[in-house]
Design a protein around this motif. Structure first.
Motif, PDB file in Angstrom:
ATOM      1  N   GLY A 198      22.875  96.379  97.748  1.00  0.00           N
ATOM      2  CA  GLY A 198      22.573  97.560  98.395  1.00  0.00           C
ATOM      3  C   GLY A 198      21.945  98.256  97.063  1.00  0.00           C
ATOM      4  O   GLY A 198      21.646  97.996  96.004  1.00  0.00           O
ATOM      5  N   GLY A 199      21.773  99.911  97.286  1.00  0.00           N
ATOM      6  CA  GLY A 199      21.585 100.712  96.370  1.00  0.00           C
ATOM      7  C   GLY A 199      20.261 101.180  96.044  1.00  0.00           C
ATOM      8  O   GLY A 199      19.975 101.600  95.067  1.00  0.00           O
ATOM      9  N   LEU A 200      19.365 100.406  96.844  1.00  0.00           N
ATOM     10  CA  LEU A 200      17.968 100.643  96.747  1.00  0.00           C
ATOM     11  C   LEU A 200      17.476 101.790  97.552  1.00  0.00           C
ATOM     12  O   LEU A 200      17.354 101.636  98.739  1.00  0.00           O
ATOM     13  N   LEU A 229      18.291  91.850 101.471  1.00  0.00           N
ATOM     14  CA  LEU A 229      18.974  93.298 101.101  1.00  0.00           C
ATOM     15  C   LEU A 229      19.993  93.706 101.618  1.00  0.00           C
ATOM     16  O   LEU A 229      20.022  93.342 103.000  1.00  0.00           O
ATOM     17  N   GLU A 230      20.777  94.241 101.308  1.00  0.00           N
ATOM     18  CA  GLU A 230      21.958  94.902 101.893  1.00  0.00           C
ATOM     19  C   GLU A 230      22.021  96.384 101.922  1.00  0.00           C
ATOM     20  O   GLU A 230      22.896  96.992 101.415  1.00  0.00           O
ATOM     21  N   PRO A 231      21.062  96.984 102.683  1.00  0.00           N
ATOM     22  CA  PRO A 231      21.033  98.356 102.725  1.00  0.00           C
ATOM     23  C   PRO A 231      21.989  99.230 103.523  1.00  0.00           C
ATOM     24  O   PRO A 231      22.395  98.696 104.606  1.00  0.00           O
ATOM     25  N   GLY A 324      26.188 108.409 105.841  1.00  0.00           N
ATOM     26  CA  GLY A 324      26.580 107.240 104.868  1.00  0.00           C
ATOM     27  C   GLY A 324      27.842 107.654 104.261  1.00  0.00           C
ATOM     28  O   GLY A 324      28.099 108.822 103.811  1.00  0.00           O
ATOM     29  N   TYR A 325      28.631 106.685 104.064  1.00  0.00           N
ATOM     30  CA  TYR A 325      30.145 106.836 103.511  1.00  0.00           C
ATOM     31  C   TYR A 325      31.058 108.164 103.968  1.00  0.00           C
ATOM     32  O   TYR A 325      31.508 108.711 103.301  1.00  0.00           O
ATOM     33  N   THR A 326      30.849 108.572 105.256  1.00  0.00           N
ATOM     34  CA  THR A 326      31.442 109.615 105.595  1.00  0.00           C
ATOM     35  C   THR A 326      32.305 108.946 107.059  1.00  0.00           C
ATOM     36  O   THR A 326      33.440 109.245 106.773  1.00  0.00           O
TER      37      THR A 326
HETATM   38  C1  PLP Z   1      27.826  94.674  97.647  1.00  0.00           C
HETATM   39  C2  PLP Z   1      27.149  95.731  98.362  1.00  0.00           C
HETATM   40  N1  PLP Z   1      26.168  95.815  98.990  1.00  0.00           N
HETATM   41  C3  PLP Z   1      25.626  96.854  99.730  1.00  0.00           C
HETATM   42  C4  PLP Z   1      26.150  98.234  99.325  1.00  0.00           C
HETATM   43  C5  PLP Z   1      25.491  99.320  99.972  1.00  0.00           C
HETATM   44  O1  PLP Z   1      24.838 100.175  99.174  1.00  0.00           O
HETATM   45  P1  PLP Z   1      23.888 101.407  99.520  1.00  0.00           P
HETATM   46  O2  PLP Z   1      24.715 102.082 100.563  1.00  0.00           O
HETATM   47  O3  PLP Z   1      23.935 102.371  98.285  1.00  0.00           O
HETATM   48  O4  PLP Z   1      22.636 101.029  99.839  1.00  0.00           O
HETATM   49  C6  PLP Z   1      27.149  98.214  98.227  1.00  0.00           C
HETATM   50  C7  PLP Z   1      27.484  99.558  98.093  1.00  0.00           C
HETATM   51  O5  PLP Z   1      28.555  99.593  97.316  1.00  0.00           O
HETATM   52  C8  PLP Z   1      27.697  97.141  97.901  1.00  0.00           C
HETATM   53  O6  PLP Z   1      28.635  97.148  96.948  1.00  0.00           O
END
Ligand code: PLP
Length: 366
Positions: A198-200, A229-231, A324-326
């Motif tokens: 993720g992180g994109l 992708l793992e958004p 997100g993350y809340t």
């Molecule tokens: C392995 C993995 N995949 C996906 C994500 C999701 O990242 P984001 O929410 O920044 O897209 C993270 C976030 O820490 C992660 O560690």
């Protein structure tokens, strides 16, 4: 009128991101799995599952939630599996991703017939925060040793690289993907799938989506792999608010509005990363005010703002970007009332999908 505090998820705004995800799938062939660590509010999964391919998880419970409530492909990753976890997860996961070769070797007998993967730590990353940097010194996240990785490659069909955090710089991503291609080329050629984590920030306005997709496609074709992708954040960015009411305004050199929520309990990441959320309403203006939470933590402060009105008791205050993350991190600190979860459906109706009360508070303790 809904009683505050509540998280308000707007499906129309969510749809905007989901359509971007679908476009990425169409243009690049990359599948997208929702990262449940970021967002797991399953009341909106019926909408999300139409645009995404499944979920990825960090624990047995997340994996189970993904399987039961989202469906599609379930990728199950964990930094540390117990034998019981692996036994349980193997009943429904499509892919089990181990964090180390020792975990893979210790448990692969339990997951015969499943697609297995390893997380790889390429030793570099894009992150503004040490806390969220998977390539930080002494990082335990993923396999580092390339020779060992090659030796274990007969047991796996894919790998996961998570090396970005809020990365909106395509050039940087492209350069790092090139580095991965060069440094792991013999491994990648043996694999069926590669997750780029993720992180994109590809759902951000102005992000060069076409170029991004071209790059993903090029990578996928070069190695003959299915890209995932793992958004997390990209799937739900800008689609929710935390709606609060001002309970009091006190003065200590500056005006301080106290709202019926808490940054510590309800938007914890801002406290951890020392950032301030945006206020979506009232709008910006000339009235300076500090917005603070109602826990007893001295630093329970959302931030200092310039708003277009002077806040007073009873005013509604909406905090932006609250998906997100809340909700996945909210907690019962101070026994504060927990925000309910409200969804604004595509047709505009408001639906309270969950509320929490004293019973939930005592049930979380004993
Ligand atoms: C392995 C993995 N995949 C996906 C994500 C999701 O990242 P984001 O929410 O920044 O897209 C993270 C976030 O820490 C992660 O560690």
């Amino acid at each position: 009128m809904m009683t505050t505090p509540y998280y308000l998820i707007d499906e129309r705004k969510l749809l905007r991101n989901l359509k971007i995800i679908r476009r990425v799938r169409f243009l690049s062939g990359a599948k997208s799995l929702l990262a449940l660590k970021c967002f797991a509010t399953w009341a909106v999964f019926p909408l999300m599952r139409k645009y995404m391919d499944g979920t990825t998880s960090s624990s047995l419970f997340e994996a189970r939630l993904g399987h039961e409530k989202f469906g599609g492909e379930t990728h199950a990753y964990s930094v540390g599996y117990s034998r019981e976890d692996v036994r349980a997860v193997s009943k429904f996961a499509d892919k089990v991703i181990f964090n180390s070769i020792s975990q893979l070797e210790a448990h692969c007998d339990l997951v015969k017939g499943l697609k297995l993967g390893l997380r790889v730590n390429p030793g570099f990353s894009y992150s503004h925060y040490d806390l969220a940097d998977p390539a930080r010194k002494y990082s335990r996240l993923g396999v580092i040793n390339k020779a060992e990785l090659m030796r274990a490659s007969s047991l796996i069909s894919g790998v996961m690289f998570h090396f970005n955090c809020e990365n909106d710089d395509l050039e940087n991503f492209s350069k790092n993907l090139g580095r991965i291609s060069r440094e792991y080329s013999s491994l990648l050629k043996k694999l069926e799938w590669v997750s780029l984590g993720g992180g994109l920030a590809f759902a951000k306005q102005g992000y060069p989506l076409e170029k991004f997709c071209k790059r993903l496609k090029q990578f996928s074709e070069e190695f003959g792999v299915q890209v995932y992708l793992e958004p997390g954040e990209a799937a739900i960015t800008r689609c929710a608010e935390l709606v609060t009411t001002v309970l009091d305004v006190v003065h200590n050199e500056i005006d301080i509005a106290i709202v019926d929520a808490s940054i510590e309990a309800h938007m914890l990441d801002h406290l951890i990363y020392r950032t301030s959320p945006r206020i979506s309403s009232p709008g910006q203006g000339k009235f300076k005010i500090m917005i603070a939470g109602r826990s007893c933590l001295a630093g329970d402060v959302f931030g200092q703002y310039c708003l277009n009105k002077k806040l007073k008791r009873g005013d509604i205050m909406r905090i932006a970007d609250a998906a997100g993350y809340t909700m996945v991190k909210k907690n019962w600190f101070n026994g504060l009332s927990m925000p309910s979860i409200v969804v604004k459906r595509l047709n505009g109706t408001l639906e309270k999908v969950r509320s929490f009360g004293y019973k939930d508070y005592i049930a979380s303790l004993s």
